[in-house]
Every structure is written in structure tokens, then in C-alpha cells.
Design a protein around this motif. Sequence first.
Motif, mmCIF file in Angstrom:
data_model
loop_
_atom_site.group_PDB
_atom_site.id
_atom_site.type_symbol
_atom_site.label_atom_id
_atom_site.label_comp_id
_atom_site.label_asym_id
_atom_site.label_seq_id
_atom_site.Cartn_x
_atom_site.Cartn_y
_atom_site.Cartn_z
ATOM 1 N N THR A 275 35.805 -1.198 9.715
ATOM 2 C CA THR A 275 35.035 -0.104 10.377
ATOM 3 C C THR A 275 35.373 1.148 9.957
ATOM 4 O OG1 THR A 275 36.510 -0.002 12.217
ATOM 5 C CG2 THR A 275 34.724 -1.503 12.319
ATOM 6 N N ARG B 219 34.519 5.641 11.299
ATOM 7 C CA ARG B 219 33.816 6.391 12.337
ATOM 8 C C ARG B 219 32.675 7.260 11.904
ATOM 9 N NH1 ARG B 219 35.873 4.134 16.817
ATOM 10 N NH2 ARG B 219 35.213 6.297 17.863
ATOM 11 N N TYR B 220 31.914 7.399 12.576
ATOM 12 C CA TYR B 220 30.868 8.256 12.473
ATOM 13 C C TYR B 220 30.306 9.251 13.587
ATOM 14 C CZ TYR B 220 25.778 9.316 10.936
ATOM 15 O OH TYR B 220 24.750 9.842 10.674
ATOM 16 N N GLU C 238 31.439 7.533 16.752
ATOM 17 C CA GLU C 238 31.423 6.059 17.217
ATOM 18 C C GLU C 238 31.867 5.362 16.020
ATOM 19 O OE1 GLU C 238 27.144 4.577 16.945
ATOM 20 O OE2 GLU C 238 26.652 6.738 16.218
ATOM 21 N N GLU C 239 32.163 4.065 16.365
ATOM 22 C CA GLU C 239 32.802 3.070 15.354
ATOM 23 C C GLU C 239 31.601 2.351 14.798
ATOM 24 O OE1 GLU C 239 36.725 0.644 15.336
ATOM 25 O OE2 GLU C 239 35.302 -0.396 16.658
ATOM 26 N N LYS C 240 31.502 2.209 13.566
ATOM 27 C CA LYS C 240 30.513 1.329 12.773
ATOM 28 C C LYS C 240 31.209 0.503 11.830
ATOM 29 C CE LYS C 240 26.658 4.939 12.873
ATOM 30 N NZ LYS C 240 25.652 4.145 13.201
ATOM 31 N N ARG C 241 30.416 -0.622 11.491
ATOM 32 C CA ARG C 241 30.898 -1.509 10.507
ATOM 33 C C ARG C 241 30.916 -1.027 9.334
ATOM 34 N NH1 ARG C 241 28.506 -7.621 11.096
ATOM 35 N NH2 ARG C 241 26.629 -6.615 10.305
ATOM 36 N N GLU D 24 22.917 -1.014 7.066
ATOM 37 C CA GLU D 24 23.092 -1.707 8.326
ATOM 38 C C GLU D 24 24.088 -0.501 9.008
ATOM 39 O OE1 GLU D 24 26.775 -4.803 7.835
ATOM 40 O OE2 GLU D 24 24.894 -5.453 6.778
ATOM 41 N N ALA D 25 24.871 0.179 8.483
ATOM 42 C CA ALA D 25 25.737 1.212 8.892
ATOM 43 C C ALA D 25 25.086 2.331 9.784
ATOM 44 C CB ALA D 25 26.717 1.742 7.939
ATOM 45 N N PHE D 26 23.725 2.531 9.299
ATOM 46 C CA PHE D 26 23.137 3.942 9.856
ATOM 47 C C PHE D 26 21.867 3.220 10.730
ATOM 48 C CE2 PHE D 26 25.062 5.140 5.913
ATOM 49 C CZ PHE D 26 25.777 6.184 6.453
ATOM 50 N N LYS E 149 20.653 0.437 13.145
ATOM 51 C CA LYS E 149 20.903 -0.867 14.070
ATOM 52 C C LYS E 149 19.997 -1.689 13.953
ATOM 53 C CE LYS E 149 23.705 2.587 17.114
ATOM 54 N NZ LYS E 149 23.772 2.907 18.608
ATOM 55 N N SER F 266 17.346 7.197 9.632
ATOM 56 C CA SER F 266 18.611 6.371 9.454
ATOM 57 C C SER F 266 18.820 5.920 8.003
ATOM 58 C CB SER F 266 18.844 5.685 10.430
ATOM 59 O OG SER F 266 18.130 4.306 10.144
#
Length: 508
Positions: free
Chosen positions: A241, A243-244, A259-262, A271-273, A275, A452
Amino acid sequence: MSSNKGSLYGKRQNGGQHGDVFTLPIVVSFMLDSVGYTADRNLAHVRILEPSCGDGEFVVEIARRLMSSAVMFGFDANEAFQRNVKAYDIDAEKIARCRQRVTELGLNPCNENIKTADFLKVEIEETDIVVGNPPYVRYENIPTEMLDYCKRTFPTFHYRCDLYVPFFEKTLEALSSGGLHCFICSNRWLKNEYGKKLRRLIARYYQLRTILNLELADAFQEEVLAYPAITIISSELPAFTFRYAEYTNVKDLNGHVTEEKRMPHGDDWTEAFNKVSTDSRFLTIEQQGFKIGIGVATGADSVFISSELPAKVEEDLIMPSINARDLRGNKFQWQGEYLLNPYNADGTLVNLDRYPRASAYLEEHRERLTSRHIAKKFPSRWYKTIDRISPDLLSKPKILLPDMSGNTYVFVDDGNYYPLHNIYYIIGSSSIQLRLLAAFLMSDFVRNQLSSVTNKMNGGFPRWQSQHLRKLKIPRLSSIPSDDVQMLLSDYERNDILSLNSRIKQYI
């Protein structure tokens, strides 16, 4: 290469030099805090690098913190500064000002630690921290010799790359084990094509810790359309992960909540930006039977596109054409331009002996046409366009999407115009289904996705590009009840975004 950056990369419209965008002190302090270069730590042996220091915003703050640390931990600040602080800039005048500012603090910089040099061409030592604001120089403003050097030297220099990308690559490779990297930089590389290989490099070999998006905040000492982000990367194995966060004011940085992103594994970080990209309830546009394309590039628009063509060439070689200028302010206003099509239906070039008027017209412009790269590559086909023209596209219903547009309305052409190179189009299925798709493209659900996965351009508009259109996901259109379809189409025709969004919510 000259030591004067202005002579290398030219002037911006505001009079500044390409590559020069200076960081606000509050942002400088935040970035140094983020990598742990703080005065309450023993900095005697911490090596730190600023690869494009300009007048010294980062270097001066580094010097201040080092001097405070020296007082607290009892080491020689000047000796530590000369040994462990490295800063470069290609502009000798800026280096002189940087040295002067450090000298005024009470330190004595030397030629080896604050240095006039082209950072991308010098040998550098391993470092524990990289911090800074690398130069932003667009591909078309990079001199040919430098372009060739970057292509030979840096594997991440891909497509129409900005100069900051090789700065990332070289400084990342210089990090010691566990070292930290913090740049404030244009966020373009996070999403577009030219950042693809840099994203792959980071995903495979480094740990992306944080992305702080500042595209809505003023992070620099002048107003520029840079759309920046702060990235924090460590020289450690990739994590699962990162952080963003997004900000509208740099004053909020110190109290930032992320927020935590994969963490993506390859070069596509969609996929990180976005959902929606991993939501199995939705399908892409192409998965629903539509096809995405871009209008024709001719290589000589002034010859192949004109309102005067009907009077100059045979009627069966011209077709009404549409470009972004015709689709402004939510209005479809055709300017009366036509496209000259030099192709037969099978894709071969027409025999000009059969078209004397077209032959005379093209001969009149032969010098212009033969000077194009495509004509030099195929001399016998000197009157071809860069892209082949497919006459059947003219009569197909199609969604028309200008590359950059502030329109809220998405236009559908029922088969009257041929799109030019600044328009992306979507074909497939019926005119009704295209209008239904256009309704979804107008919705906040899709516009938020577009924001995104793509970068905002001047004016804050996202780009309708095929690479981004292919990533958008929407509900299965064929499953929407016919009564709802009619209401959505009614909202679409009225450009009633509020009602559209309300109806579409039930499907998302």
C-alpha cells in the motif's frame, strides 16, 4: 552544453525560463520534515542531494537545519555541509546566488558541494536523501542533443517525456539502502503515457510511501499551471500500500490526513486512483461493443482541410469534416470545412489522372506535401495523409469528444461529418445507444473517473483521450429498462446534468 539554462530551454510566456519554478518555503520545510532532515536529529553524517537547486530554496533550509543540529550535537557544521550536502544547477548565475545565500548564513560552500553542472551528465555519489523540485521542460523544448542523450542513457525516457523523468531515475538510483526520495513535481507522470516506464521502475524496485496531490493548491512562488504532487519514495522493497491525499492549500500539509491505497504492481496505476476500475459490477465502453478512435491526422491540414475545397477538387473526393473548434460552448456549429480524401475505398491512393482538378490542386501544394516525413518515407505516395481515411466512418453515428473541452454536453453526430485529429470518437450500436452512452459520459460518475485517470490541462479540463476512455467503467447499458432509457435520453437532450446524475445514481 552551455551553463545558461535559459539559452538551452528558452523562455516561458511569463518571461521565466523553462525549467524554473521555485518552491514556497512552507513546502520546502514540509518536504525536509517528511524525509527526516530535521534539526533535532544528528545530521553530521546524513548525505543529502538537491539535483536542481536554482537560487537555493532547499539548500538554504538544509544549511539552517544542519547548523542547528551542529549546535545540539557538537559537530563542525561547515565540514559536514561541504562533505554531505550536494547541490547542482546548470545555471551558473543561480549557483552563485545559492552560494551567496549560504555564505550569509555563516557557512563556506565549496565548488564540489554546490556545483554548476548539468546534473543528468555528471557522476554522482550515493546519498541518503534526495529532495527538491526538478526542472519541468516539455519534450518539444528539449534540445535535440539532450533528447538523444536522454534516450541513450535513461530507460525511463519514454514517448514524449518531460525532462523531470530522467531526474527521477538518476536520483532514485543514487539512494543508499533505505534512503528517502522526496520531489515536488508535475503529477503528469503518475497517469499519462510518458510516465509509464518510471511507474514500472518504482513499482518493481522501490517503496512508494506517499503521494500528496497539490494540483488545486499554490505550491510555488509564482502562479504556474504545473499541477504538482509531492512524492515520497524509499529505497526499500515495494510495499502493498501507499498513502494518498489531495490538498487545496499548502498550509494544510502539516496536518495532512491520508488514505491508504493499494500499490499497483506494473506501469498502469489506474486502480490506485479510480476505485471503480476494480468494481466487477461495471464494464468498460469497449466491453459493451463500442469502438474508440481518433480523427484523422493529415500532416498538412492547410492543404487537406479547407472550406474552399468544393470549388477546387472533385466532389467525390471531399467530405464535411468536424474539429474541436466546431464544438464549443455546448454548441455544435459547423464552420463549413471539408476534408480531401485521396484514398479509394480499399485504402489505396486514388489515381490522380482520373481527378484533374484534385491533381492540379495537389500539384500546387506539392512542395509543402513532399516536405513531410511521411512523404519522404514513401516518395511515390507523396499526397497521402498520415492516417488512412475510411469513407464509411463518415456515415456512421458517432460520439464526438474534443481532446480538451470545457463542455458539459457530449455531442453525437448521426453520420454527417468526418472527425479530425483533435477529436476522439466512439462508434458502435445504434444512435440511441450512443446517446445513452453520451448521457453517462456527461455524468459526475464518469467525469470523476476521468479526473482520476487523466491529468487536468490548462483551465482545469480533463482530456478525452482514447487511452483514458478505455479505462472508464459504466453499468451495462443493455440492462437498463426501456422506460429509464427514455428518461435518461430526455435528460441528455436537455443537457440536464442534475437530473442525469440523480437517475444514474440508482445504477451505481
